[in-house]
Scaffold this motif. Structure first.
Motif, PDB file in Angstrom:
ATOM      1  N   ALA A   1     108.625 102.348  -0.164  1.00  0.00           N
ATOM      2  CA  ALA A   1     107.248 102.250   0.205  1.00  0.00           C
ATOM      3  C   ALA A   1     107.190 101.526   1.964  1.00  0.00           C
ATOM      4  N   HIS A   2     108.447 100.974   1.863  1.00  0.00           N
ATOM      5  CA  HIS A   2     108.461 100.064   3.535  1.00  0.00           C
ATOM      6  C   HIS A   2     108.090 101.077   4.488  1.00  0.00           C
ATOM      7  N   LEU A   3     107.451 100.776   5.454  1.00  0.00           N
ATOM      8  CA  LEU A   3     106.936 101.323   6.538  1.00  0.00           C
ATOM      9  C   LEU A   3     107.847 100.782   7.597  1.00  0.00           C
ATOM     10  N   GLY A   4     108.914 101.291   8.024  1.00  0.00           N
ATOM     11  CA  GLY A   4     109.730 100.743   9.105  1.00  0.00           C
ATOM     12  C   GLY A   4     109.598 101.440  10.561  1.00  0.00           C
ATOM     13  N   LEU A   5     110.712 101.416  11.421  1.00  0.00           N
ATOM     14  CA  LEU A   5     110.517 101.942  12.448  1.00  0.00           C
ATOM     15  C   LEU A   5     111.344 103.126  12.588  1.00  0.00           C
ATOM     16  N   ASP A   6     112.200 103.490  11.580  1.00  0.00           N
ATOM     17  CA  ASP A   6     112.796 104.438  11.351  1.00  0.00           C
ATOM     18  C   ASP A   6     111.939 105.770  11.562  1.00  0.00           C
TER      19      ASP A   6
ATOM     20  N   ALA B   1     109.976 108.748  11.007  1.00  0.00           N
ATOM     21  CA  ALA B   1     109.310 108.940   9.858  1.00  0.00           C
ATOM     22  C   ALA B   1     109.389 110.373   9.310  1.00  0.00           C
TER      23      ALA B   1
ATOM     24  N   VAL C   1     102.206  96.383  -0.154  1.00  0.00           N
ATOM     25  CA  VAL C   1     103.216  97.413   0.437  1.00  0.00           C
ATOM     26  C   VAL C   1     103.290  98.634  -0.368  1.00  0.00           C
ATOM     27  N   SER C   2     103.305  98.496  -1.641  1.00  0.00           N
ATOM     28  CA  SER C   2     103.438  99.746  -2.398  1.00  0.00           C
ATOM     29  C   SER C   2     102.103 100.866  -2.549  1.00  0.00           C
TER      30      SER C   2
ATOM     31  N   GLY D   1     105.063  99.625  12.219  1.00  0.00           N
ATOM     32  CA  GLY D   1     105.330 100.359  11.146  1.00  0.00           C
ATOM     33  C   GLY D   1     104.403 101.407  10.410  1.00  0.00           C
ATOM     34  N   VAL D   2     103.154 100.949  10.358  1.00  0.00           N
ATOM     35  CA  VAL D   2     102.144 101.813   9.925  1.00  0.00           C
ATOM     36  C   VAL D   2     101.781 102.972  11.055  1.00  0.00           C
TER      37      VAL D   2
ATOM     38  N   ASN E   1     103.885 104.264  13.116  1.00  0.00           N
ATOM     39  CA  ASN E   1     105.137 104.956  13.224  1.00  0.00           C
ATOM     40  C   ASN E   1     104.895 106.101  12.155  1.00  0.00           C
TER      41      ASN E   1
ATOM     42  N   LEU F   1     108.380 103.510  20.737  1.00  0.00           N
ATOM     43  CA  LEU F   1     108.828 102.812  19.751  1.00  0.00           C
ATOM     44  C   LEU F   1     110.362 102.721  20.307  1.00  0.00           C
TER      45      LEU F   1
ATOM     46  N   VAL G   1     108.297  93.999  13.846  1.00  0.00           N
ATOM     47  CA  VAL G   1     108.134  94.765  12.488  1.00  0.00           C
ATOM     48  C   VAL G   1     109.194  94.497  11.605  1.00  0.00           C
ATOM     49  N   PRO G   2     109.098  94.201  10.466  1.00  0.00           N
ATOM     50  CA  PRO G   2     110.006  93.752   9.411  1.00  0.00           C
ATOM     51  C   PRO G   2     110.886  94.780   9.345  1.00  0.00           C
TER      52      PRO G   2
ATOM     53  N   LEU H   1     114.277  96.064   6.650  1.00  0.00           N
ATOM     54  CA  LEU H   1     114.866  95.977   5.645  1.00  0.00           C
ATOM     55  C   LEU H   1     116.594  95.537   5.784  1.00  0.00           C
TER      56      LEU H   1
END
Lengths: 257, 265, 275
Positions: A250-255, A257, B180-181, B209-210, B212, B236, B251-252, B254
């Motif tokens: 669910a994480h919205l990262g910068l990869d 999309a 987040v979920s 992140g949102v 994107n 980006l 942006v955090p 992982l």
């Protein structure tokens, strides 16, 4: 990285009573936390993650039923909240007193927990505001909370949390109400303070990505239970529970999309 | 295709006791029909003021807004109220955005009633359809808005916004109050609705992140001015302005193990 | 459920019980003592408990004190409730308009409110009744004349804060008419704090009514506690019970209303904490 055992939780359960009903907020939680260790508690609203922080700090609302044990081998005595444990909550707007200046509030903690006089407490307050990287702390001590931005108020809350020289810092959704840029700064500040003061950290959040860059271990809570615990990288790279995997997806990262 | 929304030189200054704060310093912005544009900035950047000015909830001091080819800022009274069927807004705090005494039914029925899209007899049916459309049980209509979860509330807010079939919805931080979920599921719903109705979104957020995840184009606002604008991938990958670089860095991420060690799956 | 929560607070239990008893007394007065409570029905100066037909005795003219006290409860409660109702309706309307429209409307309405506030409530009522003449209606108006200012100020303050809330913005974004926003979205949410003033207004209205009657400015055609106390005053040494009985009734009524108000506030805040 971590030191001797600070905190040992065994079979912790918490029930809230409301309107004659008893609601299970936590059940069967086991956790050891070592000095200088950073751990994240991940969960959604209603998972029990905030209850866990409140239980450790001894701040559960009246009428809660607690079972199991919380022992503090690292302290030798029951901890005093505010002194041995510093806490930062989500909304600094409501945890700061609107009619006292920032300096008075930080100084008050030094006076209460370190037995300093007003003069020394006030001087210490200026030092602390400088440590949390507030610009021109000599001016900020005289400011009232409403004169500061959300991020600045959260820094003041952190200054108050560390003012009693605690062994454990609990940050309960401390960065959820602020924007990403300030969030990144606050997380950086927490990381820095924990290293410098040899603080243990309990970082409570719903954002597993945010936690993954900050902590040594991650514990995932769901519906009052701990579903997974392990070293941060391992939990993020190879989660053992499907729930954790879903949180990571669910994480919205910068990869792309 | 001609623009759905065209903002030119929009300015707004707030006066608070002695100081004046320029929230918008001549903002230009365009949005095509069916497009999603992310308006990204820090708190205090002016992004919320801009969103509310476009939704005609704040009166700007100067500049022009054209919406569906008409001069939005010239509209008054009945004409303005009728236009609102075409331009809706979803707020950040889903709880704050509802009358605390309202039921879900009333919240969704309000726009249908105001714009005469359903009579008293068809109302329960129309409200049920909208609830199902946003992935909620029709039975939820009877509940008070303060009794339902944050994710459900934001779905109700979306149902209210799509009730009048608008061509543009301003989404003002629609995810930041949610776990987040839950965010992913709300984004998927917004995506579905866009595919189905061709509605355009102006997504206001501080989280790239949102942006994107949903926006084809990003515009970055800082200190009341647009400082950068371009396709999402470009902004980006290679942010030009200091503000955009800060936002990208914040942006955090992982922190996975460096070697791909996923065995099985 | 909220009634239960109200009765569970100590103030609510006491106030609720006393108010129920008072309402019973007021409602049963015409049944137990039909006819005019001001009629002469027995010998003068009969002391309480001397004659079972007149448990609280009789006054200087031979009127039944118990009948007077019970009918007086009707007068007090009717005037208190009517005055408070009028004050809250007028006050919240003025406050809502001032808060919602702001600017000149706000300035004018609030200066008028302040003008009324600068005159002591009792003097205003006294002056009004002296000019217009005493009757139930004029007494109600006289009391409401000064009592509407507090609800007006509270309503205005509430409306000013509600006006900033997102749900009002949302109602505008939906396209709702400004008057619909005022009366459907804003006013219902501004009312609870205004209504919490009700108990104070009712209690002070009852006291002002008693004071007006005491000075001979009450409605002469109905039994009122103020008149009874005033008449008993002349024979305070020989027949103190004539003032004491209505005096106790007045005190119990005002206390009951205060307690009930406290209980209601307590119950409301307990609900807010629980949710």
């Amino acid at each position: 990285m971590s030191g001797p055992l600070l905190l040992s939780v065994r079979g912790l359960g918490v029930r809230y009573r409301a309107e004659g009903q008893s609601v299970e907020a936590l059940t069967g939680i086991d956790l050891d936390l070592h000095a200088r260790e950073r751990i994240a508690i991940i969960g959604e609203s209603g998972s029990g993650k905030s209850t866990f922080g409140l239980a450790l700090a001894g701040l559960l609302p009246r009428g809660s039923e607690v079972s199991g044990s919380i022992a503090w081998p690292g302290l030798g005595a029951a901890p005093k909240p505010g002194k041995d444990i510093g806490i930062v909550f989500q909304d600094p707007g409501s945890s700061l007193n609107p009619v006292l200046t920032v300096g008075e509030q930080v100084a008050e903690v030094c006076r209460t927990h370190l037995g300093m006089g007003w003069r020394r407490s006030y001087a210490r307050a200026v030092e602390l505001l400088d440590r949390v990287r507030l610009p021109s702390p000599e001016g900020i001590v005289r400011a009232y909370p409403h004169q500061l931005s959300g991020g600045q108020r959260q820094r003041v809350a952190i200054a108050m949390a560390i003012a009693g020289r605690p062994r454990l810092l609990i940050a309960d959704e401390a960065t959820s109400a602020i924007d990403t840029v300030v969030q990144a700064e606050i997380v950086g500040l927490i990381r820095e303070l924990c290293s410098a003061d040899a603080l243990a950290l309990l970082f409570i959040t719903h954002d597993i990505a945010l936690a993954s860059g900050l902590v040594d271990r991650i514990a995932v809570f769901r519906a009052a239970r701990m579903v997974e615990i392990g070293p941060a990288e391992e939990v993020v790279s190879a989660p053992s529970s499907p729930y954790t995997a879903a949180l990571i997806d669910a994480h919205l990262g910068l990869d792309a999309a | 295709m001609s623009d759905l929304l065209e903002v030119r030189g929009l300015t707004k200054t707030y006066r608070r006791s002695r100081e004046t704060i320029a929230a918008l310093r001549g903002v230009d912005l365009t949005l095509a029909p069916g497009e999603t544009l992310a308006l990204v900035g820090n708190s205090g950047s002016g992004k919320t003021t801009l969103g509310r000015a476009i939704a005609r909830l704040i009166e700007p001091d100067g500049g022009a807004i054209r919406f569906e080819g008409r001069d939005l800022l010239a509209m008054r009274g009945r004409e303005l109220r009728a236009m609102r069927a075409r331009l809706q807004i979803v707020f950040q705090e889903p709880l704050e955005a509802f009358n605390p005494r309202a039921t879900v039914f009333r919240v969704i029925a309000d726009p249908l009633r105001v714009h005469r899209l359903a009579g008293r007899a068809e109302m329960p049916e129309a409200v049920s359809r909208l609830l199902v459309r946003v992935g909620l049980e029709p039975a939820l209509a009877a509940r008070a808005v303060h009794e339902i979860s944050g994710g459900q509330r934001q779905r109700v807010a979306i149902a209210r916004a799509i009730a009048t079939r608008p061509s543009l919805i301003v989404l003002d931080e629609p995810l930041s109050a949610l776990d987040v979920s839950v965010r992913g599921r709300i984004l998927a719903l917004l995506d579905d609705l866009q595919a189905e109705t061709g509605v355009a979104y102006l997504l206001i957020t501080h989280d790239l992140g949102v942006a994107n995840a949903v926006a084809g184009r990003i515009t970055v606002i800082d200190g009341g001015s647009i400082v950068e604008e371009g396709p999402t991938k470009v902004v980006l990958a290679d942010p030009q302005s200091a503000a955009a670089r800060r936002l990208v860095a914040a942006v955090p991420r992982l922190h996975r193990r460096t070697e791909p060690a996923r065995i099985g799956g | 459920m909220s009634v239960l929560r109200f009765l569970r607070t100590p103030e609510g239990a006491v106030g609720g019980f006393l108010l129920a008893a008072l309402a019973f007394v007021a409602l049963s007065a015409p049944v137990l003592f039909p006819g005019d409570p001001l009629a002469i029905v027995g010998p003068a100066y009969l002391h309480p408990f001397a004659n079972p037909a007149f448990p609280l005795g009789t006054d200087s003219l031979g009127r039944n004190v118990l009948a007077g006290v019970m009918h007086g409860a009707r007068t007090s409660l009717v005037i208190g409730l009517a005055a408070a109702f009028a004050a809250i309706v007028v006050g919240s309307a003025v406050g809502t308009l001032a808060g919602l429209f702001g600017g000149v409307v706000d300035e004018v309405l609030m200066r008028i409110t302040e003008a009324f506030q600068t005159v002591p409530a009792f003097l205003l009522a006294l002056a009004f009744v002296s000019v217009v003449g005493p009757s139930m209606g004029t007494v109600v108006v006289a009391i409401a004349l000064s009592a509407w200012t507090a609800p007006a100020r509270v309503a205005r303050a509430e409306v000013l804060s509600i006006r900033q809330r997102d749900y009002v913005a949302a109602a505008r974004a939906v396209g709702m008419h400004p008057l619909a926003i005022a009366f459907r979205e804003v006013l219902p949410n501004a009312l609870p704090p205004v209504l919490s003033l009700a108990s104070v207004i009712v209690a002070s209205a009852i006291l002002i009514e008693a004071a007006l009657s005491f000075l001979g400015l009450g409605d002469p055609n109905v039994a009122t506690w103020g008149t009874m106390i005033s008449e008993g005053r002349n024979v305070l040494r020989s027949a103190a019970y004539l003032s004491i009985a209505p005096g106790i009734a007045l005190m119990v009524t005002v206390l009951a209303i205060y307690f009930a108000g406290e209980g209601a506030v307590e119950a409301a805040s307990a609900r807010r904490i629980a949710s």
